[in-house]
Design a protein around this motif. Structure first.
Motif, mmCIF file in Angstrom:
data_model
loop_
_atom_site.group_PDB
_atom_site.id
_atom_site.type_symbol
_atom_site.label_atom_id
_atom_site.label_comp_id
_atom_site.label_asym_id
_atom_site.label_seq_id
_atom_site.Cartn_x
_atom_site.Cartn_y
_atom_site.Cartn_z
ATOM 1 N N GLY A 206 36.762 27.140 63.960
ATOM 2 C CA GLY A 206 36.129 26.094 63.305
ATOM 3 C C GLY A 206 34.468 26.456 62.925
ATOM 4 N N LEU A 207 34.499 27.906 63.021
ATOM 5 C CA LEU A 207 33.135 28.356 62.631
ATOM 6 C C LEU A 207 32.733 28.568 61.014
ATOM 7 C CD1 LEU A 207 32.525 31.121 65.357
ATOM 8 C CD2 LEU A 207 31.487 28.813 65.192
ATOM 9 N N LYS A 208 31.748 27.845 60.662
ATOM 10 C CA LYS A 208 31.642 27.798 58.968
ATOM 11 C C LYS A 208 30.902 29.165 58.686
ATOM 12 C CE LYS A 208 32.232 22.990 58.260
ATOM 13 N NZ LYS A 208 31.634 21.755 57.477
ATOM 14 N N LEU A 209 31.437 30.409 58.724
ATOM 15 C CA LEU A 209 30.967 31.561 58.482
ATOM 16 C C LEU A 209 30.906 31.779 57.088
ATOM 17 C CD1 LEU A 209 31.741 33.219 61.739
ATOM 18 C CD2 LEU A 209 29.564 32.323 61.120
ATOM 19 N N PRO A 210 30.441 32.743 56.440
ATOM 20 C CA PRO A 210 29.080 33.281 56.732
ATOM 21 C C PRO A 210 27.823 32.125 57.055
ATOM 22 C CG PRO A 210 29.212 33.988 54.472
ATOM 23 C CD PRO A 210 30.672 33.124 54.943
ATOM 24 N N ILE A 211 26.915 32.854 57.513
ATOM 25 C CA ILE A 211 25.688 31.810 57.849
ATOM 26 C C ILE A 211 25.015 31.946 56.395
ATOM 27 C CG2 ILE A 211 23.592 31.741 58.995
ATOM 28 C CD1 ILE A 211 25.225 33.300 61.468
ATOM 29 N N ALA B 285 27.498 41.931 62.290
ATOM 30 C CA ALA B 285 26.360 41.412 61.627
ATOM 31 C C ALA B 285 26.524 40.932 60.157
ATOM 32 C CB ALA B 285 25.030 42.332 61.779
ATOM 33 N N ALA B 286 27.251 42.260 59.570
ATOM 34 C CA ALA B 286 27.782 42.114 58.151
ATOM 35 C C ALA B 286 28.824 40.924 57.891
ATOM 36 C CB ALA B 286 28.308 43.429 57.702
ATOM 37 N N ALA B 287 29.259 40.538 58.816
ATOM 38 C CA ALA B 287 30.318 39.555 58.635
ATOM 39 C C ALA B 287 29.818 38.303 58.570
ATOM 40 C CB ALA B 287 31.534 39.874 59.761
ATOM 41 N N ILE B 288 28.983 38.184 59.809
ATOM 42 C CA ILE B 288 28.219 36.632 60.179
ATOM 43 C C ILE B 288 27.105 36.279 59.006
ATOM 44 C CG2 ILE B 288 29.086 36.629 62.397
ATOM 45 C CD1 ILE B 288 26.176 36.911 63.062
ATOM 46 N N LEU B 289 26.492 37.262 58.403
ATOM 47 C CA LEU B 289 25.124 37.344 58.001
ATOM 48 C C LEU B 289 24.871 38.435 56.683
ATOM 49 C CD1 LEU B 289 22.635 35.333 57.436
ATOM 50 C CD2 LEU B 289 21.397 36.832 59.178
ATOM 51 N N PRO B 290 25.773 38.304 55.741
ATOM 52 C CA PRO B 290 25.662 39.303 54.715
ATOM 53 C C PRO B 290 24.201 39.905 54.191
ATOM 54 C CG PRO B 290 27.569 37.904 54.142
ATOM 55 C CD PRO B 290 26.640 37.205 55.135
ATOM 56 N N ARG C 161 32.727 39.474 54.228
ATOM 57 C CA ARG C 161 33.975 39.816 54.085
ATOM 58 C C ARG C 161 34.787 38.501 53.888
ATOM 59 N NH1 ARG C 161 35.847 44.985 55.869
ATOM 60 N NH2 ARG C 161 33.968 45.998 57.090
ATOM 61 N N ALA C 162 36.018 38.727 53.235
ATOM 62 C CA ALA C 162 36.654 37.396 52.736
ATOM 63 C C ALA C 162 36.911 36.423 53.752
ATOM 64 C CB ALA C 162 37.852 38.018 52.435
ATOM 65 N N ASP C 163 37.026 36.677 55.001
ATOM 66 C CA ASP C 163 37.119 35.914 56.190
ATOM 67 C C ASP C 163 36.311 36.429 57.324
ATOM 68 O OD1 ASP C 163 37.911 34.140 58.161
ATOM 69 O OD2 ASP C 163 39.962 33.775 57.565
ATOM 70 N N PRO C 164 35.111 35.852 57.499
ATOM 71 C CA PRO C 164 34.281 36.542 58.738
ATOM 72 C C PRO C 164 35.104 36.109 60.070
ATOM 73 C CG PRO C 164 33.018 35.274 57.042
ATOM 74 C CD PRO C 164 34.478 34.880 56.697
ATOM 75 N N VAL C 165 35.624 35.090 60.126
ATOM 76 C CA VAL C 165 36.186 34.877 61.556
ATOM 77 C C VAL C 165 37.294 35.719 61.957
ATOM 78 C CG1 VAL C 165 37.516 33.011 62.694
ATOM 79 C CG2 VAL C 165 35.546 32.232 61.338
ATOM 80 N N VAL C 166 38.207 36.134 60.891
ATOM 81 C CA VAL C 166 39.015 37.138 61.050
ATOM 82 C C VAL C 166 38.438 38.562 61.627
ATOM 83 C CG1 VAL C 166 41.090 38.455 60.363
ATOM 84 C CG2 VAL C 166 40.906 36.156 59.646
ATOM 85 N N GLU C 167 37.338 38.949 60.877
ATOM 86 C CA GLU C 167 36.658 40.248 61.080
ATOM 87 C C GLU C 167 35.933 40.038 62.469
ATOM 88 O OE1 GLU C 167 35.080 43.922 60.195
ATOM 89 O OE2 GLU C 167 36.778 42.676 59.759
ATOM 90 N N LEU C 168 35.524 38.877 63.114
ATOM 91 C CA LEU C 168 35.033 38.880 64.365
ATOM 92 C C LEU C 168 36.262 38.815 65.378
ATOM 93 C CD1 LEU C 168 32.407 35.824 64.380
ATOM 94 C CD2 LEU C 168 31.969 38.400 64.623
#
Length: 571
Positions: free
Chosen positions: A459-464, A429-434, A441-448
């Motif tokens: 291709g996900l444009k995170l964070p929201i 949750a903290a990665a996709i929507l701080p 995070r610097a790279d939310p996709v890597v965290e997920l």
């Protein structure tokens, strides 16, 4: 009937054997393609092809009848003429009648035509000519007095003698719904000769050609006026007239009554045995049929325009070569992402799915052998059995799009996370929507990806992004002012006042509606409620509701134990 011991009977047997073999091959080919398409459909959508079961049962029924007949026919063919008697002659006559009456060739033709289309929604289906069925329905067909195009609350007429099913003439048959629900395909296998006979029996005015146009009217306008007269003639029995015209009139009424995503579907009438240019009277009839969607129906029922396309044997639709089977079946898969905008508005149900342990690590959760609530266990089983719902459905919908949510949706999401989320769900949750800008995070996709068993779409444009009005205000849009400014249709005011839509969902949906962007949700009930409210409350035919895309599965956080009152809050 040929006499026994005659060469004629042997010839009839040989001909019947040949025709039965052709029918057997048609059946085999149809069933193989039905099965192939069903398998492909299930692999892509996790659902069933509505109507395909009916078609398959029809073919299987004929196959079950044909097999023993064909076996006996082959035995007769191997016997000498001296063995053939009157009983065999009667049998040959019966199988010839069966072959002549078989529905398989017609079904094969229809399937070949369907394979030229794209975005199949359903097959072999019926639609009512009435807006709805039962008490309290709002039906223009039964309430023509207003003539305004606005639905009025009035019950449909009795459907037979206390029968629950509608009378045959109150429903229409559609061979396929294609273009992702936007087009009804109706295939009519009438021949030119039969159509001309029917036109004569139906009172066709053979003299009303180009020499009989009214002064000041174009040819098309005059033909539409003449056809309006055809529609309005007759008494209480609306079966009077040319059969093709009656069928199209009913389809027009049904299309007006059965909108798809608040819009009237177009009609595509296919006449594979008619060449439009071969007869001037048939050509004139077809031109008139193309204009029927602009006419008022008989008794004034319905005024909304319905687009009608008519394709004959010499049309580009039928003269173009049919794609190879693999391409044709792939083209028929639903194109569910076609209407998504470049920016999408995510509601709480989608935010939950993006962080759920059930979605990201089902094997690890299952291996823990912890007892979970029934709904969580069922969702976990689906992920293990059917594969990742994120990879199959949600990631493709969100890929390369700007992702936003309203402040209230973000606040509700974090309230749920703080109450019942597991540590890994809270990290996602903290990665996709701080909680606040700069905390992500610097790279939310890597965290997920670090916390997921499946490949996370790069291709996900995170964070929201949190967008829209200040927190706590988007559910109180001044809808009337937005309507006056032209940012919302008039129907939006009635939708906003409906108690069926919660304040949270109202704010999320209306934000997407005002911004003209797609709202993505897992709440299929909400999407259906919105479409129904717009259909019931619209003040003009062109009014449509918000653009809503439904993720086909619902996923929750991995909650253990009994949920508290706060956790049961409706989303």
């Amino acid at each position: 009937m040929p006499t026994p011991h005659s060469p004629e009977l042997e010839g009839r047997i040989a001909t019947a054997l040949k025709e039965a073999g052709v029918l057997e091959r048609k059946i085999t080919k149809l069933l193989e393609e039905y099965y192939r398409f069903e398998t492909l459909w299930k692999s892509r959508t996790r659902g069933v092809v509505t109507g395909l079961k009916t078609l398959r049962q029809t073919v299987n029924g004929e196959a079950a009848t044909l097999r023993p007949l064909l076996g006996r026919l082959r035995r007769l063919s191997s016997e000498g003429a001296e063995e053939l008697g009157s009983e065999q002659a009667e049998f040959v006559q019966r199988i010839c009648t069966f072959l002549q009456c078989s529905n398989v060739p017609s079904q094969e033709t229809s399937w070949e035509i369907v394979k030229r289309c794209h975005g199949l929604h359903r097959l072999a289906t019926h639609f009512s000519r009435h807006y709805s069925v039962g008490g309290g329905s709002a039906c223009l067909l039964c309430n023509p007095a207003s003539g305004t195009g606005i639905l009025q609350a009035r019950k449909c007429p009795p459907i037979g003698h206390q029968a629950r099913r509608q009378a045959n003439k109150e429903v229409v048959w559609v061979d396929a719904v294609v273009d992702d629900g936007k087009t009804w395909l109706r295939i009519v296998s009438v021949s030119e000769k039969s159509l001309l006979f029917d036109m004569a029996a139906g009172g066709w005015d053979w003299d009303a050609g180009d020499d009989h146009k009214e002064e000041g009217r174009s040819g098309d306008e005059n033909e539409v006026r003449l056809l309006e007269g055809t529609l309005d003639q007759g008494d209480e029995d609306d079966d009077d007239g040319i059969s093709l015209v009656v069928m199209v009139r009913r389809l027009v009424e049904a299309a007006r009554a059965n909108r798809h995503q608040n819009r009237i579907p177009r009609l595509h009438i296919v006449l594979p045995r008619i060449t439009e240019s071969s007869n001037p009277e048939i050509a004139r009839l077809i031109r008139q049929i193309r204009g029927m969607g602009r006419c008022r129906g008989r008794n004034g029922a319905g005024t909304a325009e319905v687009e009608i396309i008519v394709s004959c044997a010499n049309s580009p639709f039928l003269t173009a070569s049919c794609p190879p089977v693999a391409d044709a079946l792939a083209n028929l898969l639903p194109k569910k992402l076609a209407n998504l905008t470049s920016t999408v508005n995510l509601d709480c149900t989608v935010l939950i799915a993006l962080v759920s342990d059930i979605c990201h690590m089902p094997r690890q959760v299952a291996a823990s052998k912890v007892a979970f609530q029934k709904y969580a266990s069922q969702q976990l089983l689906e992920e293990l059995t059917d594969g990742s719902s994120l990879v199959a459905h949600l990631y493709p919908a969100l890929r390369s799009r700007r992702l936003v949510c309203t402040p209230t949706a973000a606040a509700q999401f974090w309230e749920i996370i703080d109450t019942i989320a597991s540590p890994t769900e809270a990290t996602r949750a903290a990665a996709i929507l701080p909680r606040s800008p700069g905390q992500g995070r610097a790279d939310p996709v890597v965290e997920l990806q670090r916390l997921s068993e499946h490949v996370v779409d790069s291709g996900l444009k995170l964070p929201i992004e949190v967008a829209g009005p200040p927190e706590g205000t988007e559910e109180r849009f001044n809808v009337q002012r937005l309507v006056e400014r032209g940012l919302l249709p008039t129907v939006a005011a009635k939708v906003a006042s409906s108690p069926e839509i919660s304040e949270l969902n109202r704010g999320i949906v209306f934000y997407g509606w005002v911004q003209g962007i797609t709202t993505v949700t897992c709440n299929n009930t909400l999407a259906k409620q919105l479409m129904r409210l717009v259909d019931e409350c619209r003040t003009a035919d062109e009014e449509a509701g918000p653009n809503v895309w439904v993720h086909p599965v619902t996923r929750a956080l991995l909650t253990k134990g009994k949920r508290g009152p706060k956790d049961e809050k409706s989303l």
